[in-house]
Design a protein around this motif. Structure first.
Motif, PDB file in Angstrom:
ATOM      1  N   TYR A 143       0.607  12.312  -8.164  1.00 41.98           N
ATOM      2  CA  TYR A 143      -1.245  12.440  -6.896  1.00 41.98           C
ATOM      3  C   TYR A 143       0.122  13.092  -5.730  1.00 41.98           C
ATOM      4  O   TYR A 143       0.739  12.792  -4.924  1.00 41.98           O
ATOM      5  CB  TYR A 143      -1.703  11.239  -6.849  1.00 41.98           C
ATOM      6  CG  TYR A 143      -2.058  10.261  -8.056  1.00 41.98           C
ATOM      7  CD1 TYR A 143      -3.209  10.694  -8.576  1.00 41.98           C
ATOM      8  CD2 TYR A 143      -0.772   9.625  -8.754  1.00 41.98           C
ATOM      9  CE1 TYR A 143      -3.415   9.746  -9.583  1.00 41.98           C
ATOM     10  CE2 TYR A 143      -1.336   9.035  -9.806  1.00 41.98           C
ATOM     11  CZ  TYR A 143      -2.628   9.442 -10.143  1.00 41.98           C
ATOM     12  OH  TYR A 143      -3.038   9.011 -11.420  1.00 41.98           O
ATOM     13  N   THR A 144      -0.980  14.061  -5.337  1.00 38.21           N
ATOM     14  CA  THR A 144      -0.917  13.574  -3.825  1.00 38.21           C
ATOM     15  C   THR A 144      -1.511  13.079  -2.515  1.00 38.21           C
ATOM     16  O   THR A 144      -1.858  12.212  -3.109  1.00 38.21           O
ATOM     17  CB  THR A 144      -1.490  15.901  -3.320  1.00 38.21           C
ATOM     18  OG1 THR A 144      -3.112  15.129  -3.257  1.00 38.21           O
ATOM     19  CG2 THR A 144      -1.539  16.896  -4.768  1.00 38.21           C
ATOM     20  N   MET A 145      -0.793  13.601  -1.604  1.00 43.48           N
ATOM     21  CA  MET A 145      -0.916  12.380  -0.586  1.00 43.48           C
ATOM     22  C   MET A 145      -2.350  12.143   0.321  1.00 43.48           C
ATOM     23  O   MET A 145      -2.816  11.129  -0.315  1.00 43.48           O
ATOM     24  CB  MET A 145      -0.086  13.351   0.687  1.00 43.48           C
ATOM     25  CG  MET A 145      -0.006  12.036   1.963  1.00 43.48           C
ATOM     26  SD  MET A 145       0.789  12.410   3.562  1.00 43.48           S
ATOM     27  CE  MET A 145       2.125  11.710   3.396  1.00 43.48           C
ATOM     28  N   GLY A 146      -3.340  13.361  -0.249  1.00 42.25           N
ATOM     29  CA  GLY A 146      -4.581  13.311   0.137  1.00 42.25           C
ATOM     30  C   GLY A 146      -4.752  12.344  -0.895  1.00 42.25           C
ATOM     31  O   GLY A 146      -5.768  11.351  -0.518  1.00 42.25           O
ATOM     32  N   ARG A 147      -4.537  12.787  -2.163  1.00 38.72           N
ATOM     33  CA  ARG A 147      -6.021  12.125  -3.035  1.00 38.72           C
ATOM     34  C   ARG A 147      -4.748  10.413  -3.377  1.00 38.72           C
ATOM     35  O   ARG A 147      -5.698   9.243  -3.569  1.00 38.72           O
ATOM     36  CB  ARG A 147      -5.146  12.459  -4.327  1.00 38.72           C
ATOM     37  CG  ARG A 147      -5.647  11.274  -5.543  1.00 38.72           C
ATOM     38  CD  ARG A 147      -7.377  11.975  -5.978  1.00 38.72           C
ATOM     39  NE  ARG A 147      -7.683  11.285  -6.943  1.00 38.72           N
ATOM     40  CZ  ARG A 147      -8.921  10.439  -7.119  1.00 38.72           C
ATOM     41  NH1 ARG A 147      -8.570   9.636  -5.936  1.00 38.72           N
ATOM     42  NH2 ARG A 147      -8.936   9.517  -8.179  1.00 38.72           N
ATOM     43  N   ALA A 148      -3.300  10.474  -3.328  1.00 33.76           N
ATOM     44  CA  ALA A 148      -3.181   8.901  -3.152  1.00 33.76           C
ATOM     45  C   ALA A 148      -3.274   8.265  -2.034  1.00 33.76           C
ATOM     46  O   ALA A 148      -3.853   7.090  -2.236  1.00 33.76           O
ATOM     47  CB  ALA A 148      -1.494   9.142  -2.682  1.00 33.76           C
ATOM     48  N   ALA A 149      -4.019   8.774  -0.807  1.00 33.49           N
ATOM     49  CA  ALA A 149      -4.313   7.865   0.504  1.00 33.49           C
ATOM     50  C   ALA A 149      -6.168   7.192  -0.226  1.00 33.49           C
ATOM     51  O   ALA A 149      -6.274   6.005   0.372  1.00 33.49           O
ATOM     52  CB  ALA A 149      -4.432   8.362   1.877  1.00 33.49           C
ATOM     53  N   SER A 161      -6.747   4.342   2.713  1.00 34.40           N
ATOM     54  CA  SER A 161      -5.416   4.706   3.211  1.00 34.40           C
ATOM     55  C   SER A 161      -5.911   5.392   4.139  1.00 34.40           C
ATOM     56  O   SER A 161      -6.618   6.660   3.364  1.00 34.40           O
ATOM     57  CB  SER A 161      -4.717   3.978   2.914  1.00 34.40           C
ATOM     58  OG  SER A 161      -3.748   5.211   2.418  1.00 34.40           O
ATOM     59  N   THR A 162      -5.037   5.832   4.258  1.00 35.52           N
ATOM     60  CA  THR A 162      -4.610   7.448   5.529  1.00 35.52           C
ATOM     61  C   THR A 162      -3.259   7.547   5.276  1.00 35.52           C
ATOM     62  O   THR A 162      -2.861   6.771   4.556  1.00 35.52           O
ATOM     63  CB  THR A 162      -4.722   7.098   6.572  1.00 35.52           C
ATOM     64  OG1 THR A 162      -4.041   6.492   7.104  1.00 35.52           O
ATOM     65  CG2 THR A 162      -6.190   7.088   7.275  1.00 35.52           C
ATOM     66  N   PRO A 163      -3.145   9.074   5.024  1.00 37.07           N
ATOM     67  CA  PRO A 163      -1.674  10.207   4.984  1.00 37.07           C
ATOM     68  C   PRO A 163      -1.071   9.290   6.363  1.00 37.07           C
ATOM     69  O   PRO A 163       0.111   9.398   6.143  1.00 37.07           O
ATOM     70  CB  PRO A 163      -2.162  11.158   5.011  1.00 37.07           C
ATOM     71  CG  PRO A 163      -3.538  11.580   4.966  1.00 37.07           C
ATOM     72  CD  PRO A 163      -3.823  10.720   5.288  1.00 37.07           C
ATOM     73  N   ALA A 164      -1.042   8.976   7.049  1.00 43.30           N
ATOM     74  CA  ALA A 164       0.110   8.208   8.329  1.00 43.30           C
ATOM     75  C   ALA A 164       0.203   6.340   7.378  1.00 43.30           C
ATOM     76  O   ALA A 164       0.977   6.565   7.845  1.00 43.30           O
ATOM     77  CB  ALA A 164      -1.294   8.346   9.795  1.00 43.30           C
TER      78      ALA A 164
END
Length: 115
Positions: free
Chosen positions: A21-27, A32-35
């Motif tokens: 999972y990419t960061m965007g998809r994971a968030a 949550s948010t990527p941050a």
């Protein structure tokens, strides 16, 4: 481009540790948010793998851990404390599992003791 055999490629769908999972998809998946994911990475709760291009990639196992921290943060716990709590909970669970295993092996009269 090399093509993987279907069974090998399909195995990754069942692999909790595969960084799919990419960061965007994971968030998005943990609400949550990527941050937030960057913050739990900085707190060393999870360490995402990096793609060849340097992008963060997360496994399902890592997302379950991050989701536990997010629940604590949503309840008002500071992120550093939430990460530490999750780590300590996991350590306690492992210690209890090992303790129980040791109890079973030492209380089993049919088990040989010593050399």
């Amino acid at each position: 481009m090399t093509r993987e055999t279907p069974s090998r490629a399909t195995d990754r769908f069942d692999d909790d540790d595969y960084p799919a999972y990419t960061m965007g998809r994971a968030a998005e998946m943990i609400g949550s948010t990527p941050a937030f994911l960057r913050a739990v990475g900085e707190a060393r709760l999870i360490v995402p793998l990096r793609s060849e291009g340097g992008h963060r990639r997360y496994s399902r196992y890592q997302l379950r851990i991050a989701a536990r921290a997010r629940e604590l943060v949503d309840q008002g716990t500071p992120i550093e404390a939430a990460c530490r709590i999750v780590i300590l909970e996991d350590q306690l669970e492992e210690a209890q599992r090992l303790n129980e295993e040791l109890r079973r092996t030492t209380s089993d009269p049919s088990r040989p003791t010593g050399p």
